[in-house]
Design a protein around this motif. Structure first.
Motif, PDB file in Angstrom:
ATOM      1  N   LYS A 119       0.833  -1.205   0.000  1.00 23.36           N
ATOM      2  CA  LYS A 119       0.000   0.000   0.000  1.00 23.36           C
ATOM      3  C   LYS A 119       0.867   1.253   0.000  1.00 23.36           C
ATOM      4  O   LYS A 119       0.518   2.254  -0.623  1.00 23.36           O
ATOM      5  CB  LYS A 119      -0.949  -0.003   1.195  1.00 23.36           C
ATOM      6  CG  LYS A 119      -2.088  -1.002   1.038  1.00 23.36           C
ATOM      7  CD  LYS A 119      -3.069  -0.905   2.185  1.00 23.36           C
ATOM      8  CE  LYS A 119      -4.231  -1.863   1.980  1.00 23.36           C
ATOM      9  NZ  LYS A 119      -5.224  -1.761   3.065  1.00 23.36           N
ATOM     10  N   ALA A 120       2.001   1.206   0.688  1.00 23.03           N
ATOM     11  CA  ALA A 120       2.908   2.351   0.687  1.00 23.03           C
ATOM     12  C   ALA A 120       3.421   2.603  -0.729  1.00 23.03           C
ATOM     13  O   ALA A 120       3.427   3.746  -1.206  1.00 23.03           O
ATOM     14  CB  ALA A 120       4.076   2.105   1.644  1.00 23.03           C
ATOM     15  N   ILE A 121       3.813   1.540  -1.418  1.00 24.55           N
ATOM     16  CA  ILE A 121       4.288   1.682  -2.802  1.00 24.55           C
ATOM     17  C   ILE A 121       3.169   2.207  -3.691  1.00 24.55           C
ATOM     18  O   ILE A 121       3.394   3.068  -4.542  1.00 24.55           O
ATOM     19  CB  ILE A 121       4.845   0.342  -3.334  1.00 24.55           C
ATOM     20  CG1 ILE A 121       6.185   0.050  -2.664  1.00 24.55           C
ATOM     21  CG2 ILE A 121       4.999   0.366  -4.851  1.00 24.55           C
ATOM     22  CD1 ILE A 121       6.759  -1.302  -3.000  1.00 24.55           C
ATOM     23  N   ARG A 147      13.646   2.756  -1.576  1.00 33.00           N
ATOM     24  CA  ARG A 147      14.016   2.050  -0.345  1.00 33.00           C
ATOM     25  C   ARG A 147      13.056   0.893  -0.072  1.00 33.00           C
ATOM     26  O   ARG A 147      13.468  -0.192   0.315  1.00 33.00           O
ATOM     27  CB  ARG A 147      14.018   3.009   0.840  1.00 33.00           C
ATOM     28  CG  ARG A 147      15.193   3.931   0.887  1.00 33.00           C
ATOM     29  CD  ARG A 147      15.209   4.733   2.191  1.00 33.00           C
ATOM     30  NE  ARG A 147      16.203   5.764   2.104  1.00 33.00           N
ATOM     31  CZ  ARG A 147      15.937   7.061   2.002  1.00 33.00           C
ATOM     32  NH1 ARG A 147      14.695   7.491   1.984  1.00 33.00           N
ATOM     33  NH2 ARG A 147      16.916   7.941   1.907  1.00 33.00           N
ATOM     34  N   ILE A 148      11.762   1.159  -0.252  1.00 34.12           N
ATOM     35  CA  ILE A 148      10.767   0.121   0.003  1.00 34.12           C
ATOM     36  C   ILE A 148      10.937  -1.026  -0.992  1.00 34.12           C
ATOM     37  O   ILE A 148      10.886  -2.203  -0.618  1.00 34.12           O
ATOM     38  CB  ILE A 148       9.338   0.689  -0.062  1.00 34.12           C
ATOM     39  CG1 ILE A 148       9.122   1.710   1.060  1.00 34.12           C
ATOM     40  CG2 ILE A 148       8.303  -0.431   0.062  1.00 34.12           C
ATOM     41  CD1 ILE A 148       7.827   2.492   0.926  1.00 34.12           C
ATOM     42  N   LEU A 149      11.142  -0.685  -2.265  1.00 30.72           N
ATOM     43  CA  LEU A 149      11.328  -1.727  -3.282  1.00 30.72           C
ATOM     44  C   LEU A 149      12.525  -2.608  -2.933  1.00 30.72           C
ATOM     45  O   LEU A 149      12.452  -3.839  -3.032  1.00 30.72           O
ATOM     46  CB  LEU A 149      11.505  -1.109  -4.668  1.00 30.72           C
ATOM     47  CG  LEU A 149      10.240  -0.519  -5.297  1.00 30.72           C
ATOM     48  CD1 LEU A 149      10.582   0.267  -6.552  1.00 30.72           C
ATOM     49  CD2 LEU A 149       9.236  -1.609  -5.605  1.00 30.72           C
ATOM     50  N   ILE A 155      15.898  -5.001  -6.010  1.00 33.21           N
ATOM     51  CA  ILE A 155      17.083  -4.138  -6.009  1.00 33.21           C
ATOM     52  C   ILE A 155      17.118  -3.273  -7.272  1.00 33.21           C
ATOM     53  O   ILE A 155      17.395  -2.071  -7.202  1.00 33.21           O
ATOM     54  CB  ILE A 155      18.377  -4.978  -5.899  1.00 33.21           C
ATOM     55  CG1 ILE A 155      18.340  -5.862  -4.639  1.00 33.21           C
ATOM     56  CG2 ILE A 155      19.619  -4.092  -5.918  1.00 33.21           C
ATOM     57  CD1 ILE A 155      18.218  -5.118  -3.338  1.00 33.21           C
ATOM     58  N   ALA A 156      16.822  -3.858  -8.419  1.00 33.86           N
ATOM     59  CA  ALA A 156      16.852  -3.104  -9.681  1.00 33.86           C
ATOM     60  C   ALA A 156      15.820  -1.979  -9.674  1.00 33.86           C
ATOM     61  O   ALA A 156      16.111  -0.857 -10.101  1.00 33.86           O
ATOM     62  CB  ALA A 156      16.605  -4.045 -10.862  1.00 33.86           C
ATOM     63  N   ALA A 160      16.615   1.984  -9.882  1.00 27.21           N
ATOM     64  CA  ALA A 160      16.010   2.828 -10.931  1.00 27.21           C
ATOM     65  C   ALA A 160      15.379   4.067 -10.305  1.00 27.21           C
ATOM     66  O   ALA A 160      15.512   5.184 -10.838  1.00 27.21           O
ATOM     67  CB  ALA A 160      14.966   2.029 -11.714  1.00 27.21           C
ATOM     68  N   ASP A 161      14.711   3.904  -9.167  1.00 29.11           N
ATOM     69  CA  ASP A 161      14.130   5.052  -8.483  1.00 29.11           C
ATOM     70  C   ASP A 161      15.218   5.973  -7.934  1.00 29.11           C
ATOM     71  O   ASP A 161      15.081   7.197  -7.951  1.00 29.11           O
ATOM     72  CB  ASP A 161      13.190   4.601  -7.365  1.00 29.11           C
ATOM     73  CG  ASP A 161      11.812   4.223  -7.881  1.00 29.11           C
ATOM     74  OD1 ASP A 161      11.549   4.390  -9.097  1.00 29.11           O
ATOM     75  OD2 ASP A 161      10.983   3.762  -7.074  1.00 29.11           O
TER      76      ASP A 161
END
Length: 182
Positions: A119-121, A147-149, A155-156, A160-161
């Motif tokens: 939900k945060a994402i 960070r959340i991802l 990791i990718a 990217a973010d």
């Protein structure tokens, strides 16, 4: 330990940007309400999942007052009430205010006793897709989502973010917690 470091980096980032936010008011910007994010995915039985963002009726109120009440609930670790209030604030927000309610709600989802990172994402992605946040805050939002991802194992996606945040001008020092990105 890693979660503690990520949380510390998140709170430092929030503090760095919190002082640049204009006061929450309903007078600023356009009076047009924000559009709701797209409907949720379907459950395995084919019924539609409902999200907090889809409200059956229009809620009225003062954005600033609702946000202040939500912050108090969040500080008292009453996360369900805080999320509900952030959702109410989102429903009375104009386009320039909506991202503030979404980023606050996303942060709450992340800091709950049982974090709901999906939900945060979703909230952070809604902000990024809408492109209504100022560029400086948008860079910070990319970093939060990254960070959340990475915490979820992507990791990718996190890198990217981080790259996008760097392109938007976020200082490297505020990208702490994004591991393995070049």
């Amino acid at each position: 330990m890693k979660r503690l470091l990520l949380s510390a980096a998140l709170f430092v980032s929030i503090t760095a940007f919190a002082q640049t936010y204009p006061k929450y008011t309903n007078e600023a910007g356009t009076p047009k309400s924000t559009s709701k994010p797209p409907a949720a995915r379907l459950k395995s039985d084919g019924t539609e999942m409902r999200s907090e963002t889809v409200m059956p009726s229009r809620i009225t109120g003062d954005f600033q007052e609702i946000m202040e009440r939500a912050v108090i609930q969040n500080k008292e670790h009453n996360y369900a009430a805080a999320i509900s209030l952030y959702t109410q604030a989102l429903n009375v927000a104009n386009e320039e205010q909506a991202w503030r309610a979404l980023v606050s709600r996303a942060t709450t989802y992340q800091t709950m006793d049982k974090p709901n990172l999906d939900k945060a994402i979703r909230d952070l992605t809604t902000i990024i897709d809408a492109q209504n946040a100022p560029q400086k805050q948008l860079a910070y939002i990319y970093t939060c989502r990254g960070r959340i991802l990475q915490e979820m194992g992507d990791i990718a996606g996190g890198c990217a973010d981080a790259l996008k945040a760097k392109e938007l001008g976020l200082p490297v020092a505020l990208m702490a917690g994004l591991e393995g990105c070049k």
